[in-house]
Design an enzyme around this catalytic site. Structure first.
Site, PDB file in Angstrom:
ATOM      1  N   ASP A 233      -0.684  -2.366   7.650  1.00 19.23           N
ATOM      2  CA  ASP A 233       0.070  -1.443   8.855  1.00 19.23           C
ATOM      3  C   ASP A 233      -0.949  -0.334   8.943  1.00 19.23           C
ATOM      4  OD1 ASP A 233       1.845  -0.276  10.600  1.00 19.23           O
ATOM      5  OD2 ASP A 233       2.329   1.124   9.034  1.00 19.23           O
ATOM      6  N   SER A 234      -1.000   0.488  10.089  1.00 17.63           N
ATOM      7  CA  SER A 234      -1.731   1.581  10.116  1.00 17.63           C
ATOM      8  C   SER A 234      -1.505   2.825   8.940  1.00 17.63           C
ATOM      9  CB  SER A 234      -1.539   2.532  11.639  1.00 17.63           C
ATOM     10  OG  SER A 234      -0.310   2.749  11.698  1.00 17.63           O
TER      11      SER A 234
ATOM     12  N   TYR B 146      -2.277   4.309  15.173  1.00 21.63           N
ATOM     13  CA  TYR B 146      -2.749   3.276  16.207  1.00 21.63           C
ATOM     14  C   TYR B 146      -2.414   3.387  17.354  1.00 21.63           C
ATOM     15  CZ  TYR B 146      -4.844   0.378  12.122  1.00 21.63           C
ATOM     16  OH  TYR B 146      -5.483  -0.089  10.988  1.00 21.63           O
TER      17      TYR B 146
ATOM     18  N   CYS C 103       2.654  -4.306  11.904  1.00 21.66           N
ATOM     19  CA  CYS C 103       2.627  -3.015  12.660  1.00 21.66           C
ATOM     20  C   CYS C 103       2.468  -3.748  14.066  1.00 21.66           C
ATOM     21  CB  CYS C 103       0.779  -2.727  12.229  1.00 21.66           C
ATOM     22  SG  CYS C 103       0.578  -1.448  13.566  1.00 21.66           S
TER      23      CYS C 103
ATOM     24  N   GLU D 218       5.056   9.901   8.901  1.00 17.22           N
ATOM     25  CA  GLU D 218       3.715  10.089   7.884  1.00 17.22           C
ATOM     26  C   GLU D 218       3.727  11.468   7.110  1.00 17.22           C
ATOM     27  OE1 GLU D 218       1.304   7.707   7.086  1.00 17.22           O
ATOM     28  OE2 GLU D 218       2.128   6.177   8.088  1.00 17.22           O
TER      29      GLU D 218
ATOM     30  N   CYS E 140       8.545  -0.611  16.092  1.00 20.14           N
ATOM     31  CA  CYS E 140       7.368  -0.013  15.402  1.00 20.14           C
ATOM     32  C   CYS E 140       8.076  -0.004  13.688  1.00 20.14           C
ATOM     33  CB  CYS E 140       7.033   1.425  15.662  1.00 20.14           C
ATOM     34  SG  CYS E 140       6.113   2.332  14.809  1.00 20.14           S
TER      35      CYS E 140
ATOM     36  N   HIS F 157       7.254   1.787  11.533  1.00 20.91           N
ATOM     37  CA  HIS F 157       7.663   3.067  10.924  1.00 20.91           C
ATOM     38  C   HIS F 157       9.226   3.587  11.188  1.00 20.91           C
ATOM     39  CE1 HIS F 157       3.248   3.638  10.333  1.00 20.91           C
ATOM     40  NE2 HIS F 157       3.615   5.022   9.933  1.00 20.91           N
TER      41      HIS F 157
HETATM   42  N1  DGL Z   1       3.779   1.091  12.323  1.00 23.02           N
HETATM   43  C1  DGL Z   1       3.075   0.841  13.394  1.00 23.02           C
HETATM   44  C2  DGL Z   1       3.750  -0.047  14.644  1.00 23.02           C
HETATM   45  O1  DGL Z   1       4.513  -0.815  14.192  1.00 23.02           O
HETATM   46  C3  DGL Z   1       1.855   1.891  13.846  1.00 23.02           C
HETATM   47  C4  DGL Z   1       2.177   3.154  14.333  1.00 23.02           C
HETATM   48  C5  DGL Z   1       1.009   3.680  14.590  1.00 23.02           C
HETATM   49  O2  DGL Z   1       0.071   3.741  13.855  1.00 23.02           O
HETATM   50  O3  DGL Z   1       0.947   4.549  15.791  1.00 23.02           O
HETATM   51  O4  DGL Z   1       3.450   0.290  15.747  1.00 23.02           O
END
Ligand code: DGL
Length: 269
Positions: free
Chosen positions: A12-13, A44, A75, A154, A186, A188
């Site tokens: 993941d990012s 990302y 991600c 984050e 996402c 996160h």
């Molecule tokens: N957790 C990520 C996703 O599912 C990345 C979020 C990011 O880095 O902007 O999209």
């Protein structure tokens, strides 16, 4: 019977993919995991697709150097641009989070009105709309980008007044569409579930793709190669980050649990 004891590579990012790792640890017992969080280059979701593709390829090469037998793109932003390419290019199975999330939404929805929230990159890629049209055409999707959510996570801030105010504003389109189910598109966002649930209200089911993704991984492992059932040594879970390993360990342990003990620093030089 042929056994494949290679670890599952997950990336993941940043910290968000740990929501998928949690589900893997719970639902796929015995599987070793190598996790890469690209915290040094996150987020990302606001980067152009070619850049996210480049990062994804670099991380996959790194994971393959760790002899992983499967890749989980934990991600959405990376899966939206790189899933098809990686599936064509790699000899190991590649699992994303978009199809599992939509499958779970189809099971959860009562009226077929489903919201999807994600990063700007994920939503503007149209990946959810395309995948739903192919696999779940009965769903009526309302998609909304939520810039700013990932940055709060984050920083370890998942419940402050500021996050709440932002959520009120960003979730307005899916509330107005009267969705009965909301896909957290996402990885996160499950960490913000309490705030998102407060804003959406008790009648809206929140769907995280984490569990469904872990079930897909389990199905991949079961067929045709089986996990060794009599394994006696403890499972190995390795964490790497391109960001600050101390911060990753602290927040990772808070979000995922005690499994985040040691975090290796990685530098993209
Ligand atoms: N957790 C990520 C996703 O599912 C990345 C979020 C990011 O880095 O902007 O999209």
């Amino acid at each position: 019977m042929v056994y494949d004891d290679r670890p599952i590579g997950v990336f993941d990012s940043g910290l968000g993919g740990l929501t998928v790792v949690r589900a893997l640890l719970d639902l796929v017992p015995g599987a070793d995991v190598v996790y890469f969080g690209d915290t040094g280059r996150f987020p990302y979701g606001n980067k152009p697709a070619y850049e996210v593709m480049k990062y994804s390829l670099e991380i996959v090469d790194l994971l393959l150097e760790h002899d992983v037998g499967m890749i989980v793109i934990a991600c959405n932003s990376a899966a939206a641009v790189a899933l098809d390419h990686l599936r064509d290019r790699l000899d190991v199975p590649v699992v994303g989070v978009i199809e599992p999330g939509l499958r779970a939404a189809r099971r959860a929805t009562r009226a077929g009105r489903v919201g999807v929230i994600g990063t700007v990159g994920t939503i503007s890629s149209g990946a959810y709309q395309r995948t739903a049209a192919q696999l779940e055409p009965c769903l009526e999707l309302t998609c909304a980008a939520c810039p700013g959510f990932v940055e709060f996570v984050e920083q370890g801030d998942v419940e402050s007044d500021q996050v709440h105010v932002l959520a009120e504003r960003l979730l307005a389109p899916v509330r107005q569409a009267c969705v009965d189910t909301l896909v957290l598109g996402c990885t996160h966002y499950p960490l913000l579930a309490r705030t998102i649930a407060d804003v959406m209200g008790p009648d809206v089911v929140l769907v995280s793709s984490a569990d469904e993704t872990a079930f897909e991984v389990r199905a991949e492992l079961d067929e045709p190669v089986r996990r060794r059932p009599d394994r006696s040594e403890p499972r190995r879970v390795k964490f790497m980050t391109s960001g600050d390993p101390t911060m990753f360990r602290e927040l990772g342990a808070r979000f995922l649990g005690p499994e985040v003990e040691q975090v290796e620093a990685w530098s993209w030089s």
